[in-house]
Design an enzyme around this catalytic site. Structure first.
Site, short mmCIF file in Angstrom:
data_model
loop_
_atom_site.label_atom_id
_atom_site.label_comp_id
_atom_site.label_asym_id
_atom_site.label_seq_id
_atom_site.Cartn_x
_atom_site.Cartn_y
_atom_site.Cartn_z
N GLU A 107 -15.21 16.57 25.18
CA GLU A 107 -15.11 15.40 24.29
C GLU A 107 -16.07 14.32 24.78
O GLU A 107 -16.27 14.17 25.99
CB GLU A 107 -13.66 14.88 24.29
N CYS A 128 -14.43 17.61 8.43
CA CYS A 128 -14.04 16.50 7.55
C CYS A 128 -15.17 16.16 6.58
O CYS A 128 -15.09 15.16 5.86
CB CYS A 128 -13.65 15.28 8.37
N ASP A 188 -14.21 20.74 16.08
CA ASP A 188 -13.60 19.73 15.20
C ASP A 188 -14.46 18.47 15.27
O ASP A 188 -14.04 17.44 15.78
CB ASP A 188 -12.16 19.45 15.65
N CYS A 210 0.85 -1.19 0.00
CA CYS A 210 0.00 0.00 0.00
C CYS A 210 0.88 1.23 0.00
O CYS A 210 1.50 1.57 1.02
CB CYS A 210 -0.92 0.00 1.22
#
Length: 461
Positions: A342, A418, A392, A183
């Site tokens: 979190e 993302c 985030d 890979c």
């Protein structure tokens, strides 16, 4: 208009179309449009988009804008077909020969046939389209080397009926495993582990009780995390010996994970945690923690966050979805106070330990469910004012949080995303509350794929 950009549609009409039922999978792969079809643009997932002779939209895996192609239909839907590339009759100047031997089947790198610069242009065009911003608005793109960048990867394991091993990533649009021997996107230290595992795993007595394997690289060590499908105590003595000897030969920290937790078979030799440098800090993480896979991009991304925020040392900073402190701790060094939130308790404990190890005393960390609205968060005191908020979130975004950020007295919001689709949705919520989009940019965290990370700075005028 960019060939990568999708023409804008009425949002209400698009929602109505999305609810219509899909037809079942086409049982036979069929040849379609053998005279060739023009590819108009790339879809959000990086597939070529064209229209067949009947005017029906066709998504073609592996095709590029400005190409004339033939294709084979794999799935027939009511409003579109999904297909794979058959032949390129007219080649795009942006096409390149994929360098990976597994490209045709592996689902990991779906843009390897597109030149690296064109990949970046596609990703920026995609974010510009979804955010409804001109590309002139964007800051310089954060990039890295196009290969050898991935420091963490999960490998699937399957055994054929004849007993032979399949070890690798999922195939394109399939749950099947592509057998990966090499890979090129893995880091240099991780790449040799693939042939080593292929040779070693068939020797195990309990080989059928392996779930998946994760490869992890830190600055201080390389690790292999093995997910077991039954308790560690049922691992035979021979397999324990085999694993220890293999780990020693490969110079890796071997971690075995079952329902009870994660266990090291070589605790006397290897550090318990992985680490990496960031700014003038050292951050530690466990093998099963979420970590940004591209170390080069991560360093530049955190530096850009600090540059954009321009903290003066007097601000109270709220870092939501803070993980083990990747953004929190560099920010805390430039702020008066930082609170990190979190969802995963293990990540919160890791963040606390990272703050202590780096002698940062002005950062606190709390575990909380950030999918809930702010008004339901126990950690948020009445009339609390946070001048700077950093977000985030995972791919689902932060809709419940963004709906109420205007009530925190916040002057700046830095959003790291993302998923450009949820970023665009959450941006609309922030604009409705009076925030202005000040800066916008993308980070090519995953070269050779259609995934894109974005950073947006919002300010209260």
């Amino acid at each position: 208009m960019s060939l990568f950009a999708k023409p804008r549609k009425n949002s209400a009409k698009a929602k109505t179309q999305a609810k219509k039922p899909q037809l079942p999978k086409n049982p036979n792969i069929q040849d379609e449009n053998l005279a060739g079809m023009a590819i108009l643009r790339l879809s959000h997932e990086g597939r070529g988009v064209g229209r067949n002779a009947e005017g029906k939209t066709v998504f073609v895996e592996g095709a590029l804008p400005d190409e004339q192609v033939t294709y084979k239909v794999r799935f027939t839907r009511s409003r579109y077909d999904e297909a794979v590339l058959d032949k390129v009759l007219k080649k795009s100047p942006q096409r390149q020969e994929p360098s990976c031997e597994h490209y045709a089947s592996c689902g990991g790198c779906n843009l390897q046939h597109l030149h690296t610069a064109a990949q970046v242009a596609f990703k920026q065009s995609l974010v510009a389209e979804l955010m409804q911003q001109p590309e002139e608005m964007f800051q310089p793109v954060i990039t890295s080397q196009p290969f050898g960048y991935r420091r963490k990867a999960r490998l699937g394991i399957k055994w054929r009926k004849d007993g032979s091993l399949l070890l690798g990533f999922r195939e394109k649009s399939s749950a099947f495993i592509t057998n990966i021997l090499h890979c090129p996107i893995l880091t240099e230290k991780l790449q040799p582990l693939l042939p080593g595992l292929h040779e070693f795993l068939p020797r195990l007595e309990g080989k059928k009780h392996l779930g998946h394997i994760e490869l992890v690289e830190g600055e201080n060590q390389v690790g292999v995390l093995v997910r077991l499908l039954r308790p560690l105590e049922r691992l035979t003595k021979n397999d324990q010996r085999f694993w220890r000897n293999w780990a020693k030969e490969q110079a890796v920290n071997l971690l075995l994970q079952d329902e009870e937790g994660t266990h090291s078979l070589n605790p006397e030799e290897a550090p318990a945690l992985f680490s990496y440098p960031l700014e003038d800090l050292t951050l530690f993480f466990a093998g099963n923690d979420f970590v940004q896979v591209n170390a080069q991009v991560n360093k530049r991304m955190v530096k850009q966050a600090l540059d954009w925020l321009q903290l003066q040392g007097t601000e109270k900073v709220l870092d939501l979805f803070c993980g083990f402190g990747n953004f929190s701790l560099p920010l805390a060094k430039q702020a008066a106070e930082l609170l990190g939130i979190e969802g995963a308790k293990t990540q919160v404990e890791r963040a606390k330990n990272n703050a202590e190890l780096n002698q940062i005393a002005n950062a606190r960390f709390i575990a909380a469910d950030l999918n809930q609205p702010l008004k339901e968060q126990a950690w948020l005191a009445k009339n609390a004012a946070w001048e700077v908020v950093v977000l985030d979130p995972p791919r689902a975004g932060a809709e419940a949080i963004c709906q109420q950020l205007g009530k925190l007295g916040t002057k700046k919001i830095l959003y790291i995303s993302c998923n450009p689709t949820t970023l665009a949705r959450d941006t609309a919520l922030l604009l409705q509350q009076g925030f202005e989009l000040k800066q916008l940019g993308i980070m090519d965290m995953f070269p050779q794929t259609a995934h894109v990370e974005s950073m947006a700075l919002f300010v209260q005028p």
